[in-house]
Scaffold this active site. Structure first.
Site, PDB file in Angstrom:
ATOM      1  N   ASP A 185      -5.449 -26.110   5.297  1.00 39.74           N
ATOM      2  CA  ASP A 185      -5.966 -24.744   5.358  1.00 39.74           C
ATOM      3  C   ASP A 185      -7.484 -24.748   5.166  1.00 39.74           C
ATOM      4  O   ASP A 185      -8.049 -25.684   4.591  1.00 39.74           O
ATOM      5  CB  ASP A 185      -5.335 -23.894   4.243  1.00 39.74           C
ATOM      6  CG  ASP A 185      -3.837 -23.743   4.447  1.00 39.74           C
ATOM      7  OD1 ASP A 185      -3.376 -23.877   5.594  1.00 39.74           O
ATOM      8  OD2 ASP A 185      -3.141 -23.497   3.446  1.00 39.74           O
TER       9      ASP A 185
HETATM   10  N1  URA Z   1       0.138 -26.814   2.089  1.00 42.20           N
HETATM   11  C1  URA Z   1      -0.584 -25.675   2.110  1.00 42.20           C
HETATM   12  O1  URA Z   1      -0.120 -24.618   1.710  1.00 42.20           O
HETATM   13  N2  URA Z   1      -1.857 -25.744   2.598  1.00 42.20           N
HETATM   14  C2  URA Z   1      -2.424 -26.897   3.005  1.00 42.20           C
HETATM   15  O2  URA Z   1      -3.586 -26.899   3.411  1.00 42.20           O
HETATM   16  C3  URA Z   1      -1.662 -28.072   2.959  1.00 42.20           C
HETATM   17  C4  URA Z   1      -0.370 -28.012   2.498  1.00 42.20           C
END
Ligand code: URA
Length: 248
Positions: free
Chosen positions: A103
């Site tokens: 993310d």
């Molecule tokens: N899980 C998440 O919620 N976000 C990420 O960036 C990676 C794994």
């Protein structure tokens, strides 16, 4: 392999541009200018420089980036700069792709490669490559929450429960802290799948909330401690992520 072909395969531009760099004297091997584009060189283990910047020959590119917050893992980012903007032009031209996405606000270990087979293998749920996340939670992490994560939780849009391969409370969160976040509570969790927002949704499903998320390990590779946020480094090969099984 011809020297111009070496530069071409390593992302230094169209064939004509690569020949131009060579005849202009911008390419050196072991400190010596090599200005014949048609010179035959052995690419295996070759180290060369272009305009003073040293470069290794790699048939396939495989790198690790310490992803900073505020970057999207997309070639066409919507709200923040792309992680690809952190890479030098030859790597971008080789079309390296992130191995799965993090993310925008997640930090830490991100692999990138131009080897489509590796991307497929490592992101396939069949292969169960473990990924370790250091999580800063809003609320203290209870033993019950850890048990639920290990046992399996159901996410809203998916009836099949997802479980952590490992989970433990780690006291106060010591990872990269987002601006303005107060004291956070640490949770370390290992996942072998990569569903959309999986960590955040799993933690929410047990009644807590992710305020900071940092990936510290991918397969056998730990994020190098001396790799600052935004920096990247070559990796020797797939075996640093998934070492071959020891003979029985
Ligand atoms: N899980 C998440 O919620 N976000 C990420 O960036 C990676 C794994």
């Amino acid at each position: 392999m011809k020297l111009s072909q070496v530069l071409y395969t390593q992302g230094f531009g169209a064939r004509r541009e690569c020949e131009g760099l060579i005849v202009s004297g911008f390419v050196r091997i072991a400190g010596e200018v090599h200005d014949d584009p048609f010179e035959e060189v052995d690419p295996h283990g070759l180290q060369f420089s272009v305009r003073g910047e040293s470069w290794p020959f790699r048939e396939k590119a495989l790198i690790v980036l310490n992803k900073p917050a505020g970057h999207e893992c997309s070639q066409k980012p919507k709200h923040h700069p792309s992680v690809y903007s952190l890479l030098p032009p030859p790597l971008r031209r080789r079309d390296v792709q992130a191995v799965g996405r993090l993310d925008e606000d997640t930090t830490g270990l991100l692999l990138l490669t131009d080897d489509g087979g590796l991307i497929h293998r490592w992101t396939s749920p069949k292969h169960h490559v473990p990924k370790v996340y250091e999580i800063g939670c809003k609320h203290p992490v209870s033993a019950e929450q850890v048990q639920q994560l290990l046992h399996g939780v159901t996410l809203l849009d998916d009836p099949v429960p997802v479980r952590a391969a490992a989970a433990e409370a780690t006291g106060l969160f010591a990872g990269p802290q987002p601006d303005g976040a107060g004291e956070l509570h640490g949770l370390r969790m290992t996942l072998t799948e990569g569903k959309y927002h999986q960590v955040k949704r799993m933690v929410a499903a047990v009644g807590n909330r992710v305020e900071a998320l940092h990936r510290s390990r991918y397969g056998a590779l730990t994020l190098p401690a001396d790799l600052a946020p935004g920096q990247w480094r070559w990796l020797d090969g797939p075996q640093v992520i998934t070492p071959p099984a020891a003979p029985q």
